[in-house]
Design an enzyme around this catalytic site. Structure first.
Site, mmCIF file in Angstrom:
data_model
loop_
_atom_site.group_PDB
_atom_site.id
_atom_site.type_symbol
_atom_site.label_atom_id
_atom_site.label_comp_id
_atom_site.label_asym_id
_atom_site.label_seq_id
_atom_site.Cartn_x
_atom_site.Cartn_y
_atom_site.Cartn_z
ATOM 1 N N GLU A 262 43.996 13.552 60.624
ATOM 2 C CA GLU A 262 45.201 13.106 60.132
ATOM 3 C C GLU A 262 45.997 11.926 60.910
ATOM 4 O O GLU A 262 46.986 11.505 59.979
ATOM 5 C CB GLU A 262 46.800 14.609 60.905
ATOM 6 C CG GLU A 262 47.452 14.825 59.495
ATOM 7 C CD GLU A 262 47.926 16.091 60.817
ATOM 8 O OE1 GLU A 262 49.080 16.317 59.305
ATOM 9 O OE2 GLU A 262 48.489 16.396 61.623
ATOM 10 N N HIS A 288 20.541 24.129 63.436
ATOM 11 C CA HIS A 288 19.528 24.495 62.178
ATOM 12 C C HIS A 288 20.072 25.147 60.865
ATOM 13 O O HIS A 288 19.663 25.330 59.456
ATOM 14 C CB HIS A 288 19.283 26.127 62.433
ATOM 15 C CG HIS A 288 18.350 26.803 64.125
ATOM 16 N ND1 HIS A 288 17.104 26.095 63.807
ATOM 17 C CD2 HIS A 288 18.577 26.230 64.818
ATOM 18 C CE1 HIS A 288 16.662 26.278 64.778
ATOM 19 N NE2 HIS A 288 17.967 26.491 65.754
ATOM 20 N N LYS A 404 53.704 18.537 50.021
ATOM 21 C CA LYS A 404 54.925 19.829 51.039
ATOM 22 C C LYS A 404 56.046 19.748 49.635
ATOM 23 O O LYS A 404 56.363 20.287 48.911
ATOM 24 C CB LYS A 404 55.743 19.243 51.943
ATOM 25 C CG LYS A 404 54.646 19.701 52.689
ATOM 26 C CD LYS A 404 55.263 19.246 54.520
ATOM 27 C CE LYS A 404 54.643 19.569 55.778
ATOM 28 N NZ LYS A 404 55.158 19.291 56.716
#
Length: 411
Positions: A262, A288, A404
């Site tokens: 961010e 792994h 938003k």
């Protein structure tokens, strides 16, 4: 104590970068630089705890209502420090997602009488936070006179949330509006809940302050070198992997991802899109899975190894036990699990170095509040240095605001 090693080489001069950071701090572009030097978070936390002794004495649950920087830093430090003896037997719960399943699971068996709900938001208007806040207000009748003491807000001075608290006569604590959420863990956002949990907030801040002092005294120039290297080589290695060799760092990894992504994914001063992509792994689990990609996949990654020195953790140990047909693993018998994990980290790092993958390492000598604060400050300073080198505003998030606005238009 943290120790650092790196082998980064770059063509630039770190002096202009250091001067940019000094100027950024002097101009107060972000208030996070001063949090570890300020006594406000400690004093506000101590005052709240003193005033609410009776409530705190019976707490069994601490419910944090907040998203992103309002929760990730706190979660990172509690996860890192939760094995310390001072940790109180209070269950820390987070409401940070508008997923109904997660909401119900987080609130399972929560009763108002032994719970403190803390809503953390700079303004109070973040849609996830406000929606979750409304839900707990109604579900637990927190505005009833007998329940109001079970509610606390941590918010900016004169924010809409503060004004609501004042009208409803609900307790609140202020933070500096110049401190962004993802840089706020050393403010009351992190320090107050951590002190409620029993941690030594003063030691967390001291660790951060000492690292910051050393940086500005030019005793931690490796931070400048690393930032400059990563920025200069961002076309070749745009991805930085934090490979943490202990489960205590799992939530710290998540905090790093938000901080890095961010803060650094922006349009620069020349309107060009720039950034550095974070990936967080936990060793030895991800040896792994993801390690294969790093070793033989595209050479577009740098890797930072974060680990614990094993000398302070001699137990538990691997038994001196032989298993028929499984003798090939007996070479680790008698070693502590901490030693095994440390050797796995070293072997992985050497493997990557042999493949010419850029690496560096951070070793924490032991888990404690002081070291946790220092680690937070290290990554915050590194992020600021990278942001200056990228010629961006490290502390805003306009891309998030676009989403938003679109969400609002959908309702």
């Amino acid at each position: 104590m943290l120790s650092f090693t790196h082998s980064f080489s770059h063509s630039g001069d770190i002096e202009p970068l250091f001067e940019s950071i000094k100027q950024e701090r002097a101009q107060g572009i972000s208030g996070y630089y001063e949090l570890s030097f300020s006594k406000k978070a400690l004093q506000d936390s101590q005052n709240y705890i003193k005033k609410h002794k009776e409530l705190i004495a019976k707490l069994k649950n601490l419910v944090i209502i907040g998203v992103g920087g309002s929760s990730l830093g706190l979660k990172a430090l509690d996860s890192m420090l939760c094995s310390l003896p001072e940790r109180n037997a209070i269950k820390l719960r987070f409401l940070e997602c508008t997923d109904g399943f997660a909401l119900n699971n987080a609130l399972k068996k929560v009763k108002t009488k032994n719970t403190l709900f803390i809503v953390i938001s700079k303004s109070g208007s973040t849609i996830e936070t406000s929606s979750l806040f409304k839900y707990v207000l109604e579900r637990y009748e927190l505005l009833a006179p007998k329940h109001k003491s079970h509610l606390l807000a941590i918010t900016d001075t004169n924010s809409p949330l503060q004004k609501w608290c004042q009208k409803q006569k609900v307790a609140f604590v202020n933070i500096d509006s110049n401190v962004g959420g993802r840089f706020s863990v050393l403010s009351s956002v992190g320090i107050l809940p951590l002190m409620l949990l029993g941690y030594k907030g003063k030691e967390i801040l001291e660790g951060a302050r000492e690292l910051a002092l050393r940086f500005f005294e030019r005793k931690e120039d490796h931070i400048l070198h690393k930032a400059l290297y990563l920025v200069q080589n961002r076309e070749r290695c745009p991805i930085n992997v934090l490979f943490s060799y202990s489960s205590v760092f799992r939530e710290f990894n998540a905090w790093y991802v938000q901080l890095w992504a961010e803060s650094l994914g922006k349009l620069n001063a020349h309107k060009q899109p720039v950034g550095l992509t974070p990936i967080a792994l936990v060793g030895s689990i991800d040896q792994h899975s993801f390690l294969q990609l790093i070793v033989q996949g595209p050479r577009d990654k740098s890797v930072t190894f974060l680990s614990l020195a094993p000398k302070h953790y001699p137990k538990p140990r691997i038994p001196q036990k032989k298993l028929e047909f499984l003798e090939s693993s007996d070479f680790v018998n008698g070693a502590s699990f901490a030693t095994l994990l440390d050797k796995q980290c070293l072997a992985t790092m050497q493997t990557l170095q042999a493949q010419k993958v850029p690496t560096d390492s951070i070793v924490m000598d032991r888990v404690c509040a002081h070291n946790a604060g220092a680690l937070v400050m290290y990554y915050e300073l590194l992020t600021s240095c990278a942001g200056c080198a990228l010629e961006i505003n490290t502390y805003d998030q306009p891309g998030v605001e676009f989403g938003k606005a679109r969400l609002r238009d959908m309702f």
